[in-house]
Design a protein around this motif. Structure first.
Motif, PDB file in Angstrom:
ATOM      1  N   LEU A 149      -3.408  -4.033  24.160  1.00 41.77           N
ATOM      2  CA  LEU A 149      -4.319  -3.702  25.474  1.00 41.77           C
ATOM      3  C   LEU A 149      -5.890  -3.824  25.004  1.00 41.77           C
ATOM      4  N   VAL A 150      -6.387  -4.676  25.820  1.00 45.17           N
ATOM      5  CA  VAL A 150      -7.616  -4.784  25.688  1.00 45.17           C
ATOM      6  C   VAL A 150      -8.551  -4.223  27.139  1.00 45.17           C
ATOM      7  N   GLY A 151      -9.159  -2.984  26.605  1.00 47.41           N
ATOM      8  CA  GLY A 151      -9.778  -2.274  27.805  1.00 47.41           C
ATOM      9  C   GLY A 151     -11.419  -2.898  28.161  1.00 47.41           C
ATOM     10  N   SER A 152     -12.038  -2.127  28.885  1.00 48.57           N
ATOM     11  CA  SER A 152     -13.345  -2.339  29.240  1.00 48.57           C
ATOM     12  C   SER A 152     -14.286  -2.123  27.917  1.00 48.57           C
ATOM     13  N   ASP A 153     -13.986  -1.225  27.042  1.00 48.85           N
ATOM     14  CA  ASP A 153     -14.888  -1.002  25.808  1.00 48.85           C
ATOM     15  C   ASP A 153     -13.925  -0.489  24.757  1.00 48.85           C
ATOM     16  N   THR A 207      -5.471   3.782  46.402  1.00 50.18           N
ATOM     17  CA  THR A 207      -4.366   3.498  45.586  1.00 50.18           C
ATOM     18  C   THR A 207      -4.618   2.980  44.373  1.00 50.18           C
ATOM     19  N   VAL A 208      -5.770   2.334  43.889  1.00 50.24           N
ATOM     20  CA  VAL A 208      -5.944   1.778  42.629  1.00 50.24           C
ATOM     21  C   VAL A 208      -6.517   3.141  41.540  1.00 50.24           C
ATOM     22  N   ALA A 209      -7.368   3.932  42.306  1.00 53.30           N
ATOM     23  CA  ALA A 209      -7.962   4.948  41.655  1.00 53.30           C
ATOM     24  C   ALA A 209      -7.167   6.042  40.970  1.00 53.30           C
ATOM     25  N   HIS A 210      -5.715   6.245  41.520  1.00 51.35           N
ATOM     26  CA  HIS A 210      -5.180   6.986  40.826  1.00 51.35           C
ATOM     27  C   HIS A 210      -3.983   6.511  39.904  1.00 51.35           C
ATOM     28  N   ASP A 211      -4.127   5.169  39.423  1.00 55.43           N
ATOM     29  CA  ASP A 211      -3.137   4.548  38.824  1.00 55.43           C
ATOM     30  C   ASP A 211      -4.036   3.760  37.653  1.00 55.43           C
ATOM     31  N   PRO A 212      -4.149   4.300  36.374  1.00 49.99           N
ATOM     32  CA  PRO A 212      -4.618   3.621  35.263  1.00 49.99           C
ATOM     33  C   PRO A 212      -4.283   2.063  34.948  1.00 49.99           C
ATOM     34  N   GLU A 213      -3.030   1.687  35.252  1.00 54.49           N
ATOM     35  CA  GLU A 213      -2.376   0.480  35.118  1.00 54.49           C
ATOM     36  C   GLU A 213      -3.067  -0.591  36.278  1.00 54.49           C
ATOM     37  N   LEU A 214      -3.470  -0.007  37.494  1.00 51.23           N
ATOM     38  CA  LEU A 214      -4.076  -0.791  38.412  1.00 51.23           C
ATOM     39  C   LEU A 214      -5.490  -1.078  38.043  1.00 51.23           C
ATOM     40  N   ILE A 217      -5.894  -3.749  35.528  1.00 51.88           N
ATOM     41  CA  ILE A 217      -5.583  -4.914  36.089  1.00 51.88           C
ATOM     42  C   ILE A 217      -6.742  -5.488  36.947  1.00 51.88           C
ATOM     43  N   PHE A 218      -7.433  -4.713  37.588  1.00 46.92           N
ATOM     44  CA  PHE A 218      -8.496  -5.068  38.609  1.00 46.92           C
ATOM     45  C   PHE A 218      -9.849  -4.897  37.880  1.00 46.92           C
ATOM     46  N   PHE A 219     -10.093  -3.928  37.086  1.00 48.08           N
ATOM     47  CA  PHE A 219     -11.516  -3.579  36.710  1.00 48.08           C
ATOM     48  C   PHE A 219     -11.552  -3.490  35.272  1.00 48.08           C
ATOM     49  N   ARG A 220     -10.562  -3.422  34.349  1.00 47.06           N
ATOM     50  CA  ARG A 220     -10.613  -3.017  32.855  1.00 47.06           C
ATOM     51  C   ARG A 220     -10.920  -1.667  32.934  1.00 47.06           C
ATOM     52  N   ILE A 221      -9.999  -0.732  32.400  1.00 44.16           N
ATOM     53  CA  ILE A 221      -9.983   0.583  32.242  1.00 44.16           C
ATOM     54  C   ILE A 221     -11.028   1.004  31.308  1.00 44.16           C
TER      55      ILE A 221
END
Length: 279
Positions: A149-153, A207-214, A217-221
């Motif tokens: 997994l490659v996140g935001s930071d 919808t997206v704010a309550h799901d780390p996987e989403l 996908i959209f913003f990089r957690i």
């Protein structure tokens, strides 16, 4: 001869002394020679792979000087591959400093015991030959695993059922033996439930704010948010100066809260966070 040269020099029409009966220039098609004997489609694909490999080599060479964006691009290209990561924590730096100060003293002592060690080396040489194919252990400041997994930071590595979460700002070197594969964006939400698709369309934020996987996908957690998925799980956090083992209970005000087996609560600053390990 002198008069002829002087007259031609004074007349712009007689430049280079071209004769009047020079034949007309024949127009010929200007077709460049091919750059390769390969078909155009294969050549284009090969050039893309060469460009990707060059970018990969550049990212690896500058891995100790890259920004978070550069590291994300680097690890995206290494997704699913085995990598070795060198981390930069202050405790390792301090240990190296102490060892360097003690080296002169050790060197003096070694001179006195050098003869004794020679005989030991000869005995150990035979044993080392038997174990020459044995894998070397990684140093204290190296971690190894598959990029999952490659996140935001941060990046998440996994190996032998162990998980390592490392912030980008603690990584100073990335090593990989496998060939580079350019990262190709995928469409993970291509085949989804129609009701879920409707929720994403008309209630995207909620919808997206309550799901780390989403969010990934959209913003990089971000690391602070991803660590919340380990709530109520036992983890080991390595800081700049110590190792803390406990149950992760929450993240508040830039702190990671761990509860040890004896009930003691430990708050760890994000600024001192080096990496997390979960077995």
């Amino acid at each position: 001869m002198m008069e002829s040269s002087s007259s031609s020099a004074n007349s712009p029409e007689d430049d280079f002394c071209f004769p009047d009966d020079c034949p007309d220039r024949i127009e010929t098609p200007k077709i460049p020679s091919p750059t390769s004997c390969m078909p155009e489609g294969q050549l284009h694909e090969l050039e893309e792979k060469i460009d990707g490999a060059n970018r990969m080599l550049l990212d690896l060479g500058l891995s100790n000087e890259q920004s978070e964006l550069g590291r994300r691009i680097l690890f995206d290209g290494l997704a699913g591959q085995m990598v070795k990561v060198k981390i930069n924590c202050s405790d390792h730096v301090e240990n190296n400093t102490e060892a360097s100060l003690a080296d002169p003293i050790k060197e003096v002592i070694n001179k006195k015991t050098e003869r004794k060690k020679r005989s030991k080396k000869k005995r150990l040489a035979k044993k080392k030959r038997k174990h020459r194919y044995k894998k070397k252990k990684l140093g204290k400041n190296f971690l190894e695993g598959f990029v999952q997994l490659v996140g935001s930071d941060f990046v998440l590595l996994q190996k032998n059922r162990k998980t390592f979460i490392i912030p980008f700002n603690k990584i100073c070197l990335v090593l990989s033996k496998k060939p580079y594969h350019p990262h190709r964006p995928q469409a993970p939400l291509l085949d989804i439930d129609p009701c879920f698709r409707r929720d994403l369309t008309f209630n995207f934020g909620e919808t997206v704010a309550h799901d780390p996987e989403l969010i990934q996908i959209f913003f990089r957690i971000k690391l602070s948010m991803y660590l919340k998925t380990f709530t109520d799980e036992k983890v080991t956090i390595y800081t700049n100066s110590e190792k803390v083992i406990g149950l992760l209970t929450g993240i508040e005000n830039g702190h990671v809260n761990l509860v040890s087996d004896n009930g003691q609560v430990k708050e760890i600053l994000f600024t001192s966070f080096c990496y997390l390990k979960k077995a």
